[in-house]
Write a protein that holds these residues in place. Sequence first.
Motif, PDB file in Angstrom:
ATOM      1  N   ALA A   1      23.913  26.854  27.515  1.00 54.50           N
ATOM      2  CA  ALA A   1      23.744  26.132  26.251  1.00 54.50           C
ATOM      3  C   ALA A   1      25.111  25.857  25.653  1.00 54.50           C
ATOM      4  O   ALA A   1      26.090  26.560  25.936  1.00 54.50           O
ATOM      5  CB  ALA A   1      22.883  26.928  25.266  1.00 54.50           C
ATOM      6  N   ALA A   2      25.180  24.824  24.830  1.00 51.65           N
ATOM      7  CA  ALA A   2      26.435  24.453  24.173  1.00 51.65           C
ATOM      8  C   ALA A   2      26.118  23.644  22.926  1.00 51.65           C
ATOM      9  O   ALA A   2      25.041  23.053  22.806  1.00 51.65           O
ATOM     10  CB  ALA A   2      27.322  23.633  25.114  1.00 51.65           C
ATOM     11  N   GLU A   3      27.066  23.623  21.996  1.00 54.09           N
ATOM     12  CA  GLU A   3      26.883  22.769  20.827  1.00 54.09           C
ATOM     13  C   GLU A   3      26.970  21.309  21.256  1.00 54.09           C
ATOM     14  O   GLU A   3      27.839  20.933  22.050  1.00 54.09           O
ATOM     15  CB  GLU A   3      27.955  23.071  19.773  1.00 54.09           C
ATOM     16  CG  GLU A   3      27.742  22.287  18.481  1.00 54.09           C
ATOM     17  CD  GLU A   3      28.838  22.546  17.456  1.00 54.09           C
ATOM     18  OE1 GLU A   3      28.584  23.299  16.506  1.00 54.09           O
ATOM     19  OE2 GLU A   3      29.941  21.991  17.630  1.00 54.09           O
ATOM     20  N   TRP A   4      26.098  20.487  20.719  1.00 52.64           N
ATOM     21  CA  TRP A   4      26.105  19.055  21.002  1.00 52.64           C
ATOM     22  C   TRP A   4      26.773  18.283  19.860  1.00 52.64           C
ATOM     23  O   TRP A   4      27.730  17.549  20.066  1.00 52.64           O
ATOM     24  CB  TRP A   4      24.668  18.572  21.224  1.00 52.64           C
ATOM     25  CG  TRP A   4      24.527  17.106  21.549  1.00 52.64           C
ATOM     26  CD1 TRP A   4      25.529  16.201  21.790  1.00 52.64           C
ATOM     27  CD2 TRP A   4      23.295  16.383  21.682  1.00 52.64           C
ATOM     28  NE1 TRP A   4      25.005  14.955  22.057  1.00 52.64           N
ATOM     29  CE2 TRP A   4      23.630  15.046  22.002  1.00 52.64           C
ATOM     30  CE3 TRP A   4      21.948  16.732  21.567  1.00 52.64           C
ATOM     31  CZ2 TRP A   4      22.659  14.050  22.194  1.00 52.64           C
ATOM     32  CZ3 TRP A   4      20.987  15.755  21.771  1.00 52.64           C
ATOM     33  CH2 TRP A   4      21.340  14.435  22.078  1.00 52.64           C
ATOM     34  N   THR A   5      26.296  18.497  18.624  1.00 50.84           N
ATOM     35  CA  THR A   5      26.773  17.705  17.504  1.00 50.84           C
ATOM     36  C   THR A   5      26.360  18.361  16.188  1.00 50.84           C
ATOM     37  O   THR A   5      25.563  19.302  16.185  1.00 50.84           O
ATOM     38  CB  THR A   5      26.182  16.281  17.565  1.00 50.84           C
ATOM     39  OG1 THR A   5      26.653  15.511  16.465  1.00 50.84           O
ATOM     40  CG2 THR A   5      24.665  16.314  17.532  1.00 50.84           C
TER      41      THR A   5
ATOM     42  N   GLU B   1      27.442   7.197  19.673  1.00 52.09           N
ATOM     43  CA  GLU B   1      27.839   8.596  19.829  1.00 52.09           C
ATOM     44  C   GLU B   1      27.229   9.419  18.693  1.00 52.09           C
ATOM     45  O   GLU B   1      27.068   8.932  17.592  1.00 52.09           O
ATOM     46  CB  GLU B   1      29.366   8.720  19.791  1.00 52.09           C
ATOM     47  CG  GLU B   1      30.074   8.057  20.956  1.00 52.09           C
ATOM     48  CD  GLU B   1      29.854   8.784  22.274  1.00 52.09           C
ATOM     49  OE1 GLU B   1      29.325   9.910  22.259  1.00 52.09           O
ATOM     50  OE2 GLU B   1      30.209   8.201  23.309  1.00 52.09           O
ATOM     51  N   PRO B   2      26.835  10.661  19.014  1.00 43.40           N
ATOM     52  CA  PRO B   2      27.060  11.435  20.249  1.00 43.40           C
ATOM     53  C   PRO B   2      25.943  11.286  21.281  1.00 43.40           C
ATOM     54  O   PRO B   2      25.810  12.135  22.150  1.00 43.40           O
ATOM     55  CB  PRO B   2      27.109  12.864  19.718  1.00 43.40           C
ATOM     56  CG  PRO B   2      26.105  12.857  18.596  1.00 43.40           C
ATOM     57  CD  PRO B   2      26.233  11.504  17.955  1.00 43.40           C
ATOM     58  N   GLY B   3      25.139  10.229  21.134  1.00 47.90           N
ATOM     59  CA  GLY B   3      24.099  10.004  22.125  1.00 47.90           C
ATOM     60  C   GLY B   3      22.685  10.157  21.619  1.00 47.90           C
ATOM     61  O   GLY B   3      21.752  10.246  22.424  1.00 47.90           O
ATOM     62  N   GLY B   4      22.490  10.170  20.311  1.00 51.80           N
ATOM     63  CA  GLY B   4      21.141  10.295  19.773  1.00 51.80           C
ATOM     64  C   GLY B   4      20.987   9.524  18.477  1.00 51.80           C
ATOM     65  O   GLY B   4      21.920   9.444  17.674  1.00 51.80           O
TER      66      GLY B   4
ATOM     67  N   LYS C   1      25.583  10.191  27.562  1.00 53.11           N
ATOM     68  CA  LYS C   1      26.454  10.567  26.448  1.00 53.11           C
ATOM     69  C   LYS C   1      26.197  12.016  26.020  1.00 53.11           C
ATOM     70  O   LYS C   1      27.100  12.682  25.512  1.00 53.11           O
ATOM     71  CB  LYS C   1      26.249   9.609  25.277  1.00 53.11           C
ATOM     72  CG  LYS C   1      26.784   8.214  25.553  1.00 53.11           C
ATOM     73  CD  LYS C   1      26.574   7.269  24.378  1.00 53.11           C
ATOM     74  CE  LYS C   1      27.158   5.899  24.693  1.00 53.11           C
ATOM     75  NZ  LYS C   1      26.905   4.920  23.620  1.00 53.11           N
ATOM     76  N   LYS C   2      24.990  12.467  26.234  1.00 51.81           N
ATOM     77  CA  LYS C   2      24.663  13.871  25.944  1.00 51.81           C
ATOM     78  C   LYS C   2      25.360  14.806  26.923  1.00 51.81           C
ATOM     79  O   LYS C   2      25.577  15.985  26.615  1.00 51.81           O
ATOM     80  CB  LYS C   2      23.145  14.061  26.009  1.00 51.81           C
ATOM     81  CG  LYS C   2      22.650  15.418  25.547  1.00 51.81           C
ATOM     82  CD  LYS C   2      21.131  15.479  25.603  1.00 51.81           C
ATOM     83  CE  LYS C   2      20.614  16.788  25.033  1.00 51.81           C
ATOM     84  NZ  LYS C   2      19.125  16.857  25.057  1.00 51.81           N
ATOM     85  N   GLY C   3      25.681  14.285  28.107  1.00 55.91           N
ATOM     86  CA  GLY C   3      26.427  15.075  29.076  1.00 55.91           C
ATOM     87  C   GLY C   3      25.608  15.686  30.182  1.00 55.91           C
ATOM     88  O   GLY C   3      26.104  16.558  30.908  1.00 55.91           O
ATOM     89  N   ILE C   4      24.353  15.232  30.367  1.00 57.14           N
ATOM     90  CA  ILE C   4      23.529  15.841  31.418  1.00 57.14           C
ATOM     91  C   ILE C   4      23.221  14.873  32.559  1.00 57.14           C
ATOM     92  O   ILE C   4      22.716  15.302  33.597  1.00 57.14           O
ATOM     93  CB  ILE C   4      22.218  16.410  30.849  1.00 57.14           C
ATOM     94  CG1 ILE C   4      21.299  15.291  30.335  1.00 57.14           C
ATOM     95  CG2 ILE C   4      22.494  17.431  29.757  1.00 57.14           C
ATOM     96  CD1 ILE C   4      19.894  15.771  30.018  1.00 57.14           C
ATOM     97  N   SER C   5      23.491  13.578  32.382  1.00 62.60           N
ATOM     98  CA  SER C   5      23.230  12.595  33.423  1.00 62.60           C
ATOM     99  C   SER C   5      24.524  11.883  33.784  1.00 62.60           C
ATOM    100  O   SER C   5      25.319  11.545  32.907  1.00 62.60           O
ATOM    101  CB  SER C   5      22.190  11.574  32.950  1.00 62.60           C
ATOM    102  OG  SER C   5      21.932  10.612  33.959  1.00 62.60           O
TER     103      SER C   5
END
Length: 323
Positions: free
Chosen positions: A77-81, A199-202, A218-222
């Motif tokens: 897990a990590a902080e997204w925004t 940004e940040p993708g949502g 942009k979320k960093g998973i794809s």
Amino acid sequence: MQSCIVVGAGLSGLVAAQSLSDAGVRVTVLEREHKVGGRMRTDRVRDGVFDHGAQFFTVRSDRFAEMVQTWISAGVAAEWTLGFADASGEHQEDGHSRYKGTRGMTAIAEHLARDLDVKTGLEATELRRDERGWEVAAGGSTHTADALVLTAPAPAALTLIDRNVIPLPTEPREALESISYEPCIAVMALLDGEGAVPEPGGVQVGGDPLFWVADNRKKGISKVPAVTIHAGPEWSREQMPEDDEKVAALLLEEAKDYLGPGVKATEVYRWEYSMPASPYEEQFVYVEGPRPLVFCGDAYAGPKVEGAVLSGLAAAERLLEVR
């Protein structure tokens, strides 16, 4: 109580199972899907990776904060925004961290399940309780234990109980019957070029039919442009019976401003029990007796990811009190 069966490998079930296992209880988790996570769901469409259930989570309580820190330390897990854009395109920050799974939301559930006895692809269909304990039939196999935890949405859990003629006292039944849910239709859209989600993708549109749009790259998973579209509850309820092609076309039109030059492929997923509309006020429903039965999940005293986790913890602690 030396053993327990947990039906459902979403967050609530996995956290309950982990807590019981840490206390020395022999736990078996039965999950009808072929992967763990429940609504913490990450799937692929061709080479695109999509979170299409829960999109992120926040932290409000100290207890959940401690657990999230262990997930961060484990790298899942990590902080997204601190906030997302709204329908006007304006970025809104409120100081509260939104967290994500580093490889998608399912990664967190997989981390919780790593040392547990989780049997996927097995739907619990038959229940029996006698003086010796619980017997659960699932996918041609039978499992026995002293206690039973049901984490399915309340209507599904009640259906399982009633189909097997398991008596419920009036108070627990009324508690379960008081819980209702909003549906959500999700469309996964694999793009053939860069999308236009800011940004940040949502984007929290918050409307109906368009409720939420996220760019999983942009979320960093794809590694490729992959957009998740969530419909609002009323539209989702109306469109649930319609075929995938029609539903996808309608939502793609609503979200066209976020999709860029074109869409290569789509997939539709229907979340019948997406969000508790009327949660129960307590963290679980406990049925007294020599062979305990507990209902828990995100519809008990606090929806969303944090509510599911705290409900699972509380349910496990209640069982350990009567051990």
